[in-house]
Design a protein around this motif. Structure first.
Motif: not given
Length: 457
Positions: A422, A424, A438, A442, A444-445
């Motif tokens: 992780e 980020w 990066e 996302d 979750s999206e």
């Protein structure tokens, strides 16, 4: 003089070779033949990594035959035309070959049989040469194939497997039969830098070492990305430099939980072959459609390219994709999570990923590659078609110390432990110290998008 032709395809070995042994019955003279089928080139399946491994295999097969008084005859062109030429040149009365499961293999056998029988010759197609069990050896009462692995495995595991055949001592080949020059990997470009060496000798050496020191740890270590506790036999099984029947017999003889788990993976390979044999269109079409409206390659072009190059911003995905590019091979756990990331997180058609894998994988096999991709995409035989593998969770579970990621993503070698999964989360100058992208999406999206597409929200 009785002459038989032995047509080698995905069975490039002398040990445990039913077509060769059958052709040699009665002390016949045989023509060991391999045809570089140009139809494979036209279909786009002649990937450089596989051609290089193939070149190794053919030269090793030729060397083994020469040790026994014979040699390999190599031709290139239309397979049926070239076989018929050899049959005419040697006045052979029969051809022996291993059975295949793809649509191309079925068409090839049909064309060859018709051509030979039209000239008074015979074609003998042998099962249990490429797989441990013939595709139709076990079937459910209500169908021509098993669509679920667990019941298939129960039948597969109980079914009698043929005995392993010995290697022939002598192979007599007609002296006047001509051959093209065998290819070499040195003639090829675009190869993966860490590509393994092919050939029966290499495959048998690898198998012996695996059975001696690797298989017993397989049950606990097969998902350990950094430990790489797998057999690495898949390229040799694909090209048939080792026999699936012999591997199963020897693994069972080794015994123990590791051997049981490994034999189960051999059954998975046979399972996919019997699915494709019954449903050849599954190499191109959804086995079980979910009516997906995949994102178009144009709309997802940049994300697809980032995935291919290992620049998604998710370290374990990128590590696996870079291993693929460097070795022409990828750890099985890596295959699962990179496929899930493309098909479900990015919601890109599984065929895009399957094609990319086939462009690099030295073990690129239509049955296993396409149907494993379908399994992950949820359009195949998976009983949980909507599961999505989270790359962060997967990384922490199967690469807990981050060693696999640091091996293949050197930009992050300064990050210790599980924090490498992780990057980020780093802030300010600490994050800026790492030249690493990066995340391109996302999670979750992406999960919400997939659930909506599958009508699960």
């Amino acid at each position: 003089m009785n002459v038989s032709v032995v047509l080698f395809t995905s069975d490039l070995r002398l040990h445990d070779h039913p077509p060769l042994r059958a052709a040699l019955d009665g002390s016949r003279t045989v023509v060991p033949l391999f045809v570089r089928d140009r139809a494979v080139d036209r279909a786009g399946f002649a990937a450089p990594n596989r051609l290089a491994f193939l070149a190794d295999c053919l030269r090793d097969l030729d060397a083994g035959l020469r040790e026994r008084g014979g040699r390999l005859v190599y031709r290139s062109g239309d397979l049926v035309d070239e076989v018929c030429k050899v049959v005419t040149e040697t006045d052979a009365d029969e051809v022996h070959m291993a059975g295949g499961v793809s649509a191309h293999a079925h068409r090839r056998e049909e064309r060859l049989r018709a051509a030979l029988e039209g000239d008074g010759r015979r074609l003998h197609v042998h099962d249990e040469v490429v797989t441990a069990l013939a595709p139709g050896a076990v079937t459910p009462a209500s169908s021509d194939h098993f669509a679920v692995f667990t019941p298939y495995f129960r039948h597969w595991d109980r079914h009698h497997q043929r005995q392993v055949l010995g290697v022939p001592r002598v192979v007599r080949v007609p002296e006047d039969i001509g051959s093209e020059r065998l290819p070499t990997r040195g003639e090829l470009s675009g190869l993966s830098a860490g590509l393994a060496t092919g050939g029966e000798r290499e495959g048998r050496k690898l198998l012996t070492a695996w059975l001696r020191s690797g298989i017993h740890a397989y049950v606990d270590g097969h998902d350990d990305l950094a430990g790489d506790a797998t057999s690495r036999l898949s390229p040799h099984l694909h090209f048939g430099t080792v026999s699936a029947v012999e591997v199963a017999h020897r693994a069972r003889k080794a015994g123990g939980p590791g051997a049981d788990a490994f034999v189960r993976q051999l059954a998975w390979r046979d399972f996919h072959h019997q699915v494709l044999a019954a449903r050849p269109a599954a190499s191109r079409k959804d086995l079980r459609t979910r009516n997906d409206l995949w994102r178009s390659p144009d709309a997802a072009a940049q994300e697809i390219e980032d995935w291919k190059e290992g620049r998604t911003g998710y370290p374990v995905v990128d590590a696996a994709m870079r291993q693929l590019r460097h070795e022409g091979w990828m750890h099985n756990r890596g295959r699962l999570l990179t496929a899930s990331f493309l098909a479900k997180t990015l919601y890109v058609d599984w065929r895009v990923g399957a094609e990319h894998f086939l462009s690099l994988l030295v073990d690129g096999d239509i049955a296993n590659n396409q149907l494993n991709w379908q399994w992950v995409a949820g359009t195949g035989t998976d009983s949980r078609p909507n599961r999505v593998l989270n790359p962060v969770v997967q990384g922490k579970r199967y690469d807990p110390e981050g060693a696999y990621v640091r091996r293949w993503v050197p930009e992050l070698e300064g990050l210790g432990g599980a924090a490498v999964h992780e990057p980020w989360k780093l802030k300010g100058p600490e994050r800026a110290a790492y030249d690493y992208p990066e995340p391109i999406v996302d999670l979750s999206e992406a999960l919400a998008r997939f659930k909506h597409a599958r009508g699960r929200d």
